[in-house]
Design a protein around this motif. Structure first.
Motif, PDB file in Angstrom:
ATOM      1  N   VAL A  91       7.388 -26.430 -30.884  1.00 17.21           N
ATOM      2  CA  VAL A  91       7.423 -25.176 -30.122  1.00 17.21           C
ATOM      3  C   VAL A  91       8.883 -24.739 -30.069  1.00 17.21           C
ATOM      4  O   VAL A  91       9.737 -25.500 -29.605  1.00 17.21           O
ATOM      5  N   PHE A  92       9.152 -23.529 -30.552  1.00 16.54           N
ATOM      6  CA  PHE A  92      10.532 -23.045 -30.553  1.00 16.54           C
ATOM      7  C   PHE A  92      10.713 -21.917 -29.554  1.00 16.54           C
ATOM      8  O   PHE A  92       9.754 -21.311 -29.107  1.00 16.54           O
ATOM      9  N   GLN A  93      11.983 -21.644 -29.277  1.00 19.69           N
ATOM     10  CA  GLN A  93      12.325 -20.575 -28.338  1.00 19.69           C
ATOM     11  C   GLN A  93      11.725 -19.241 -28.791  1.00 19.69           C
ATOM     12  O   GLN A  93      11.036 -18.564 -28.041  1.00 19.69           O
ATOM     13  N   SER A 146       2.493 -11.397 -22.561  1.00 20.87           N
ATOM     14  CA  SER A 146       3.777 -11.524 -21.872  1.00 20.87           C
ATOM     15  C   SER A 146       4.547 -12.690 -22.494  1.00 20.87           C
ATOM     16  O   SER A 146       3.980 -13.495 -23.241  1.00 20.87           O
ATOM     17  N   GLY A 147       5.832 -12.792 -22.150  1.00 18.89           N
ATOM     18  CA  GLY A 147       6.658 -13.874 -22.699  1.00 18.89           C
ATOM     19  C   GLY A 147       6.086 -15.252 -22.387  1.00 18.89           C
ATOM     20  O   GLY A 147       6.021 -16.128 -23.256  1.00 18.89           O
ATOM     21  N   GLY A 148       5.630 -15.426 -21.144  1.00 21.32           N
ATOM     22  CA  GLY A 148       5.075 -16.730 -20.747  1.00 21.32           C
ATOM     23  C   GLY A 148       3.772 -17.024 -21.474  1.00 21.32           C
ATOM     24  O   GLY A 148       3.518 -18.154 -21.894  1.00 21.32           O
ATOM     25  N   GLU A 149       2.947 -15.985 -21.631  1.00 21.03           N
ATOM     26  CA  GLU A 149       1.685 -16.160 -22.370  1.00 21.03           C
ATOM     27  C   GLU A 149       1.960 -16.531 -23.825  1.00 21.03           C
ATOM     28  O   GLU A 149       1.297 -17.406 -24.392  1.00 21.03           O
ATOM     29  N   ARG A 150       2.944 -15.858 -24.403  1.00 25.43           N
ATOM     30  CA  ARG A 150       3.285 -16.168 -25.803  1.00 25.43           C
ATOM     31  C   ARG A 150       3.715 -17.626 -25.941  1.00 25.43           C
ATOM     32  O   ARG A 150       3.305 -18.309 -26.883  1.00 25.43           O
ATOM     33  N   GLN A 151       4.520 -18.105 -24.988  1.00 24.15           N
ATOM     34  CA  GLN A 151       4.966 -19.497 -25.084  1.00 24.15           C
ATOM     35  C   GLN A 151       3.789 -20.455 -24.904  1.00 24.15           C
ATOM     36  O   GLN A 151       3.735 -21.507 -25.524  1.00 24.15           O
ATOM     37  N   VAL A 168      10.029 -29.596 -28.578  1.00 24.22           N
ATOM     38  CA  VAL A 168      10.113 -28.265 -27.984  1.00 24.22           C
ATOM     39  C   VAL A 168      11.568 -27.885 -27.809  1.00 24.22           C
ATOM     40  O   VAL A 168      12.339 -28.636 -27.208  1.00 24.22           O
ATOM     41  N   ASP A 169      11.960 -26.721 -28.343  1.00 23.12           N
ATOM     42  CA  ASP A 169      13.356 -26.290 -28.231  1.00 23.12           C
ATOM     43  C   ASP A 169      13.439 -25.043 -27.367  1.00 23.12           C
ATOM     44  O   ASP A 169      12.949 -23.982 -27.765  1.00 23.12           O
ATOM     45  N   GLU A 170      14.025 -25.162 -26.198  1.00 22.24           N
ATOM     46  CA  GLU A 170      14.262 -24.043 -25.284  1.00 22.24           C
ATOM     47  C   GLU A 170      13.031 -23.165 -25.086  1.00 22.24           C
ATOM     48  O   GLU A 170      13.074 -21.967 -25.351  1.00 22.24           O
ATOM     49  N   PRO A 171      11.960 -23.720 -24.569  1.00 20.27           N
ATOM     50  CA  PRO A 171      10.724 -22.930 -24.469  1.00 20.27           C
ATOM     51  C   PRO A 171      10.796 -21.854 -23.393  1.00 20.27           C
ATOM     52  O   PRO A 171       9.979 -20.945 -23.382  1.00 20.27           O
ATOM     53  N   THR A 172      11.769 -21.957 -22.491  1.00 25.35           N
ATOM     54  CA  THR A 172      11.770 -21.043 -21.345  1.00 25.35           C
ATOM     55  C   THR A 172      12.962 -20.101 -21.353  1.00 25.35           C
ATOM     56  O   THR A 172      13.176 -19.372 -20.395  1.00 25.35           O
ATOM     57  N   ALA A 173      13.710 -20.105 -22.450  1.00 23.12           N
ATOM     58  CA  ALA A 173      14.963 -19.337 -22.474  1.00 23.12           C
ATOM     59  C   ALA A 173      14.741 -17.851 -22.191  1.00 23.12           C
ATOM     60  O   ALA A 173      15.585 -17.190 -21.588  1.00 23.12           O
ATOM     61  N   SER A 174      13.594 -17.323 -22.615  1.00 23.05           N
ATOM     62  CA  SER A 174      13.388 -15.885 -22.442  1.00 23.05           C
ATOM     63  C   SER A 174      12.584 -15.570 -21.181  1.00 23.05           C
ATOM     64  O   SER A 174      12.172 -14.433 -20.968  1.00 23.05           O
ATOM     65  N   LEU A 175      12.357 -16.580 -20.331  1.00 24.22           N
ATOM     66  CA  LEU A 175      11.464 -16.380 -19.179  1.00 24.22           C
ATOM     67  C   LEU A 175      12.218 -16.490 -17.860  1.00 24.22           C
ATOM     68  O   LEU A 175      13.230 -17.182 -17.773  1.00 24.22           O
ATOM     69  N   ASP A 176      11.691 -15.831 -16.816  1.00 26.98           N
ATOM     70  CA  ASP A 176      12.278 -16.041 -15.494  1.00 26.98           C
ATOM     71  C   ASP A 176      11.864 -17.431 -15.005  1.00 26.98           C
ATOM     72  O   ASP A 176      10.999 -18.084 -15.593  1.00 26.98           O
TER      73      ASP A 176
END
Ligand SMILES: Nc1ncnc2c1ncn2[C@@H]1O[C@H](COP(=O)(O)OP(=O)(O)OP(=O)(O)O)[C@@H](O)[C@H]1O
Ligand SMILES: [Mg+2]
Length: 236
Positions: A91-93, A146-151, A168-176
């Motif tokens: 799983v990537f960013q 949404s970003g979270g759904e995509r992840q 998993v590399d930075e799975p939450t970088a784009s999320l609040d």
């Protein structure tokens, strides 16, 4: 089946001569069965490089990686491709979902391209989407999520091949932080219920603390091991 990972004296140097960058330096660690490990450290400290080597995407310049007592990369390119396909879920960013396909279709891409039974794969995709709370979004295009759904779709996709090791590399970088936490909690739950190993790179200490163990990298070395919040829940 429990998966073991042993990393011994691992090295990666990019380039050579004056331009050489020693990105990973003499890194050694072992995981415990069913463990979820967070890998933290400043930008450029070698986290992605280490993860890519464990995943068989990048060849080490020294040292060894043993998964279930077999050396990764000690074999042919074909064996390495098989190792990635059968053992690893990534799983990537940037989750790399195909934008013009639905959530469900994104999970099925490898099955459509390969020789897997499509019906079985479809049912498996539905189960995973349900586990990750995405049943209602099953037919939404990736661009409509949404970003979270995509992840979470990316996590489901990484689990399609029933991997033994989830990287998993930075799975939450784009999320609040609230959504980020949800994603990481789903990930941990999925990893735990399957007895697979999880390694997650993150900048976010709050996310790292959710793991069993936190490894901290600096300048290519692992400087610190400490227990995360779930440490007492690791099966001994
Ligand atoms: N393909 C490459 N060629 C040359 N140098 C590279 C390459 N990839 C990474 N590096 C260098 O290796 C070092 C480690 O990079 P890496 O991407 O592993 O760090 P990271 O900890 O994942 O950083 P970030 O948190 O910014 O993602 C850095 O100095 C980086 O510039
Ligand atoms: Mg990185």
């Amino acid at each position: 089946m429990t998966t073991t990972l042993v990393v011994q004296g691992l090295e990666k140097t990019y380039g050579s001569g004056d331009d050489a960058v020693r990105a990973v330096r003499n890194v050694s660690f072992e995981t415990r069965p069913g463990e979820f490990v967070a890998l933290v450290g400043p930008s450029g400290s070698g986290k992605t490089t280490l993860l890519a080597m464990v995943g068989g995407l990048l060849a080490p310049t020294g040292g060894r990686i043993l998964v279930n007592d077999r050396e990764v990369g000690g074999t042919s390119k074909r064996d390495l491709a098989r190792y990635r396909r059968e053992m690893i879920g990534f799983v990537f960013q940037a989750n790399n979902l195909l934008p013009f396909l639905t959530a469900w279709e994104n999970l099925l891409v490898p099955a459509i391209l390969g020789s897997t039974d499509k019906k079985e794969a479809g049912a498996r995709a539905d189960r995973l989407l349900e586990e990750l709370g995405l049943t209602k979004r099953r037919n939404a295009l990736a661009t409509q999520l949404s970003g979270g759904e995509r992840q979470r779709v990316a996590i489901a996709r990484a689990l399609m091949n029933d991997p033994r090791l989830v990287l998993v590399d930075e799975p939450t970088a784009s999320l609040d932080s609230a959504r980020g936490r949800q994603v990481v909690e789903s990930l941990i739950q999925e990893v735990r219920s399957r007895d697979v190993l999880g390694i997650m790179v993150t900048h976010d200490m709050a996310m790292a603390e959710l793991a069993d163990r936190v490894l901290e990298m600096h300048d290519g070395e692992i400087r610190e091991h400490r227990a995360g919040k779930l440490a007492d829940q690791v099966p001994k």
